[in-house]
Design an enzyme around this catalytic site. Structure first.
Site, PDB file in Angstrom:
ATOM      1  N   CYS A 123     107.741 -35.550  68.942  1.00 39.28           N
ATOM      2  CA  CYS A 123     106.337 -35.825  69.279  1.00 39.28           C
ATOM      3  C   CYS A 123     105.368 -35.132  68.315  1.00 39.28           C
ATOM      4  CB  CYS A 123     106.040 -35.436  70.723  1.00 39.28           C
ATOM      5  SG  CYS A 123     106.304 -33.695  71.058  1.00 39.28           S
TER       6      CYS A 123
ATOM      7  N   ASP B 210     104.856 -27.337  65.437  1.00 37.85           N
ATOM      8  CA  ASP B 210     105.164 -25.919  65.605  1.00 37.85           C
ATOM      9  C   ASP B 210     106.510 -25.556  64.995  1.00 37.85           C
ATOM     10  OD1 ASP B 210     103.031 -24.533  66.826  1.00 37.85           O
ATOM     11  OD2 ASP B 210     103.359 -25.702  68.641  1.00 37.85           O
TER      12      ASP B 210
ATOM     13  N   HIS C  51      93.865 -27.764  66.720  1.00 37.00           N
ATOM     14  CA  HIS C  51      93.516 -28.493  67.930  1.00 37.00           C
ATOM     15  C   HIS C  51      92.126 -29.089  67.924  1.00 37.00           C
ATOM     16  CE1 HIS C  51      97.348 -26.908  68.911  1.00 37.00           C
ATOM     17  NE2 HIS C  51      97.437 -27.934  69.718  1.00 37.00           N
TER      18      HIS C  51
ATOM     19  N   GLU D   5     110.544 -26.182  69.647  1.00 39.70           N
ATOM     20  CA  GLU D   5     109.517 -25.843  68.655  1.00 39.70           C
ATOM     21  C   GLU D   5     109.808 -24.526  67.953  1.00 39.70           C
ATOM     22  OE1 GLU D   5     105.423 -27.225  70.147  1.00 39.70           O
ATOM     23  OE2 GLU D   5     106.236 -26.163  71.869  1.00 39.70           O
TER      24      GLU D   5
HETATM   25  C1  PEP Z   1     104.083 -29.874  68.141  1.00 38.20           C
HETATM   26  O1  PEP Z   1     104.063 -28.647  68.066  1.00 38.20           O
HETATM   27  O2  PEP Z   1     104.651 -30.604  67.316  1.00 38.20           O
HETATM   28  C2  PEP Z   1     103.396 -30.577  69.242  1.00 38.20           C
HETATM   29  C3  PEP Z   1     103.533 -31.873  69.404  1.00 38.20           C
HETATM   30  O3  PEP Z   1     102.614 -29.842  70.062  1.00 38.20           O
HETATM   31  P1  PEP Z   1     101.164 -29.309  69.673  1.00 38.20           P
HETATM   32  O4  PEP Z   1     100.727 -30.021  68.428  1.00 38.20           O
HETATM   33  O5  PEP Z   1     100.283 -29.579  70.845  1.00 38.20           O
HETATM   34  O6  PEP Z   1     101.399 -27.837  69.476  1.00 38.20           O
HETATM   35 MG    MG Z   2     103.461 -27.428  69.746  1.00 40.40          MG
END
Ligand code: PEP
Ligand code: MG
Length: 758
Positions: free
Chosen positions: A684, A637, A372, A613
């Site tokens: 996503c 994830d 992140h 996920e």
């Molecule tokens: C993912 O896990 O692919 C996602 C889009 O969420 P994040 O990257 O915020 O965990």
């Molecule tokens: Mg995620």
């Protein structure tokens, strides 16, 4: 085709052992070997890399054809580039076009990109890694299996000679003095770009800068007075308030009170009073400031309260600023403006503070593309590179760094030529960034199938980019950043204001707000989730929200209120069961009833969906798809949990494989279930930006993609060149394959025509 002379070559190399005795040095011997091999293979380039056991790196030791200045400087880790991969996997690699291999590493300065054909053969003695023998040529597909065989035979012979030669030379060599860290400083380092971009500036090593600054100020001979200290206090406060104000204008969602800890310490009468007392006792003001800062650093650093420990960086930052103001009248100097920040790791809040002070770039030793801090760095448009910890330790405050987070290179104290060329490149990038992007408002495949491209948003500042790049809406708003950077939960009002800005700016388009996804690598300093041995398997995302109903309800109420005049989608992260999803939906309906009772304007019919996920969500996908209005697949994830590979762990990033058959099959199952249930499905995660995956996903029936807006033009281009019917055949065939390498090869051959055609 030039006539290669492989048999002769093997004979000549057999004589190289004798040649060594006539050579003046190991270098001379290796040079001769490379030129003989290059000549016989009629190859433009032959290079020898030797493996350095202590640093576990391959070092270019001799080359015929590449720039000689690179000898001793080009260093590759095991597995890095085609050469590193050959040694890591103990196999020869022959590539018709080296640059097409996903492992290909661009190395600046050596003009390697001119040579397409690439043949790398490990030099082994038994299983001991000695080095790699590489030949290259501009003519694509120049080397064949016969060449590989010949080179393997040569490598076998060279192995013992090189080892013996190395040994002999070390015996005869005079004792060398241990090199000083400065003397052994490499000219450049290789790394992995976490946030793309180019920048240059003076290094600022977090953790050392303040200590050094404090020491040098203590030695300052100019007399300073109590009045000077008071002036410095005032100036520091004004600067911090100014920075705070700037940030609130630019990053209103995350910047609120970001410098509050600095200001609180500054205004604490105990803190300033202690410094004043020391000055009154006759201690020089800089020393008095330094003493008290150190006292507080010890107090904070040794505290068992993690919240106080987190403030150590703020305190160092404050001490530095205060001292600089005390010593000079140049307030800009206290900023990190234009500096390249070097730190082992950074909290997202620290990253924001540095961005607020207009840092130019960032170098870290931990993190990965989907961590992140990287996501935030990308949203802040801060070029960021991850380099090895041992390399990071060589970086110091006074070095001038050129950070190329496009190619993954860091130049240290670069010469004028490199600097000039990067000045030009940076100008060119700025010029390109200002150009109107070439994106069509609607996306259709080559055979006319309509596909929607949405944007992932992390900060409000991302909205402008999404609009500029013609995103048809927001497929994922990661709502956690305003939570991460504050010292407490943002109130319902604060959250409502943030979500309203998204709804206003995206009015009429799809808006997907994801509820809080903390835990894993995103912790809140004000929430103590105690002693989690495995935070990624712990109280994360929807689990946290369901356990903390009041926080969940506050966020949902804020979303519903913000969506009063517009349709919105609310999405829950990390749903592991139908039960999770149904509970989350109940909380939304409770909130709607509450808002109705209160008479507060709100959206009473939001679409409710979930992120897929987890492997358990894949198993339950049919039931989930029946209950959800939409689903979005979070591949970042999903890959982590399907393959049990920590997405933030660089050490095992080679195991984080999107092309794993289990991943492809899970994606297909989820998309197929959604299509059958007649609900919208998007991807996503980062897989939606991988060209091979885009074609595969289209083939599985995916018609909505959500990506960081900067990927939209490339994504659109690929979709517009793809025939969906073709993609469907490719997907079906890929789903029948069971080996990762097979899938990679299959994608490579099937998709290259689409991806490469103009
Ligand atoms: C993912 O896990 O692919 C996602 C889009 O969420 P994040 O990257 O915020 O965990
Ligand atoms: Mg995620």
């Amino acid at each position: 085709m030039r006539n290669k002379d492989n048999v002769d070559l093997i004979c000549d190399i057999a004589e190289l052992a004798g040649l060594f005795e006539r050579s003046s040095s190991l270098e001379d011997f290796l040079d001769t070997a490379t030129s003989i091999i290059a000549w016989h293979m009629k190859a433009a380039v032959c290079s020898i890399y030797l493996f350095d056991e202590s640093s576990q790196e391959l070092v270019l030791r001799a080359t015929q054809g590449l720039g000689h200045q690179a000898v001793g400087h080009v260093r590759l880790q095991l597995g890095e580039g085609i050469t590193g991969l050959a040694l890591k996997e103990l196999r020869s690699i022959c590539e018709g076009r080296g640059s097409a291999n996903p492992s290909f590493k661009y190395i600046p300065d050596i003009q390697e990109e001119r040579y397409e054909a690439f043949l790398a053969v490990p030099i082994l003695r038994g299983l001991v890694r000695v080095g790699v023998l590489v030949t290259q040529d501009p003519e694509p597909n120049y080397f064949d299996e016969n060449d590989a065989k010949a080179l393997r035979a040569i490598a076998g012979q060279l192995a013992t000679t090189i080892e013996n030669a190395n040994l002999l030379m070390t015996i005869h060599e005079p004792e060398k003095e241990a090199p000083s860290p400065q003397a052994s400083l490499p000219r450049f380092m290789r790394g992995k770009a976490l946030s793309e971009g180019l920048s240059m500036g003076q290094a600022a090593v977090i953790g050392s800068i303040d200590e050094e600054a404090l020491r040098s100020f203590e030695e300052d001979p100019t007399p300073r007075t109590l009045e000077d200290f008071h002036r410095a206090l005032k100036e520091t406060e004004e600067q911090l308030v100014g920075l705070q104000k700037d940030m609130e204008e630019e990053l209103s969602d995350v910047a609120s009170l970001i410098f509050s800890a600095h200001l609180l310490i500054l205004k604490d009468a105990e803190f300033s009073g202690a410094i004043e007392r020391l000055i009154e006792q006759g201690i020089a003001p800089p020393k008095a400031v330094s003493n008290i800062i150190h006292k507080y650093l010890n107090l904070f650093g040794s505290s068992s309260n993690p919240r106080l420990q987190e403030k150590v960086l703020d305190l160092k930052d404050l001490g530095h600023r205060l001292l600089l103001n005390l010593m000079s009248h140049n307030p800009d100097m206290a900023d990190y403006e234009g500096r390249i920040i070097v730190a082992e790791e950074l909290l997202p809040s620290a990253l924001l503070k540095l961005a607020a002070q207009r840092a130019a770039g960032l170098i870290l030793s931990t993190g990965s593309e989907t961590s992140h801090v990287s996501i935030l760095a990308r949203s802040l448009r801060l070029p960021t590179l991850i380099i090895d910890q041992s390399d990071l330790a060589l970086l110091q405050d006074d070095q001038f760094l050129v950070l190329d987070a496009l190619q993954g290179t860091l130049f240290i104290n670069a010469d004028e030529e490199v600097r000039d060329s990067y000045v030009r490149l940076i100008e060119e990038q700025r010029r390109i960034a200002k150009l109107e992007p070439q994106v069509a408002p609607e996306t259709r495949s080559a055979d006319g199938v309509r596909v929607r491209l949405l944007a992932n948003i992390n900060l409000l500042s991302d909205l402008a980019h999404a609009i500029r790049l013609k995103a048809e809406g927001i497929g994922l708003y990661r709502s956690e950043f305003p939570f991460i950077v504050r010292d407490n939960f943002p109130s319902e009002e604060e959250q409502t204001r943030i979500y309203e800005k998204i709804v206003d700016r995206m009015s009429g388009r799809t808006i997907t707000l994801r509820t809080l996804d903390i835990g894993g690598d995103k912790s809140l300093s004000y929430v103590q989730i105690h002693n989690e041995a495995n935070p990624f398997l712990g109280l994360r995302a929807i689990r946290f929200s369901l356990r903390n109903r009041h926080i969940f309800s506050q966020q949902l109420r804020a979303m519903l209120r913000a969506g009063t005049a517009q349709s919105i989608r609310i999405m829950f992260p990390l749903v592991s069961s139908l039960d999770d999803f149904m509970h989350a939906k109940e909380v939304v309906h409770d909130c709607i009833r509450q808002l109705e009772r209160e008479g507060t304007p709100h959206n009473s019919r939001p679409q409710l969906g979930l992120m897929v996920e987890l492997p358990s969500a894949i198993e339950m996908i049919d039931e989930l798809a029946q209950e959800a209005d939409f689903i979005s697949i979070g591949t970042n994830d999903l890959i982590q949990y399907l393959l049990a590979v920590d997405r933030t762990n660089e050490q095992i990033s080679d195991l984080y494989v999107p092309y794993h058959p289990a991943v492809l099959r899970a994606l297909h199952r989820a998309i197929d279930a959604a299509v059958r249930a007649g609900i919208d499905v998007s991807v996503c995660g980062d897989a939606a930006t991988d060209p091979n995956m885009i074609i595969f996903l289209l083939g599985c029936g995916l018609r909505t993609f959500s990506v960081d807006a900067r990927h939209i033009p490339a994504l659109q281009k690929i979709i517009m060149k793809t025939h969906v019917e073709e993609a469907r055949k490719i997907a079906l065939q890929a789903l029948r394959l069971s080996r990762i390498a097979e899938i990679e090869d299959f994608f490579e051959t099937q998709n290259s025509a689409v991806i490469e055609s103009e």
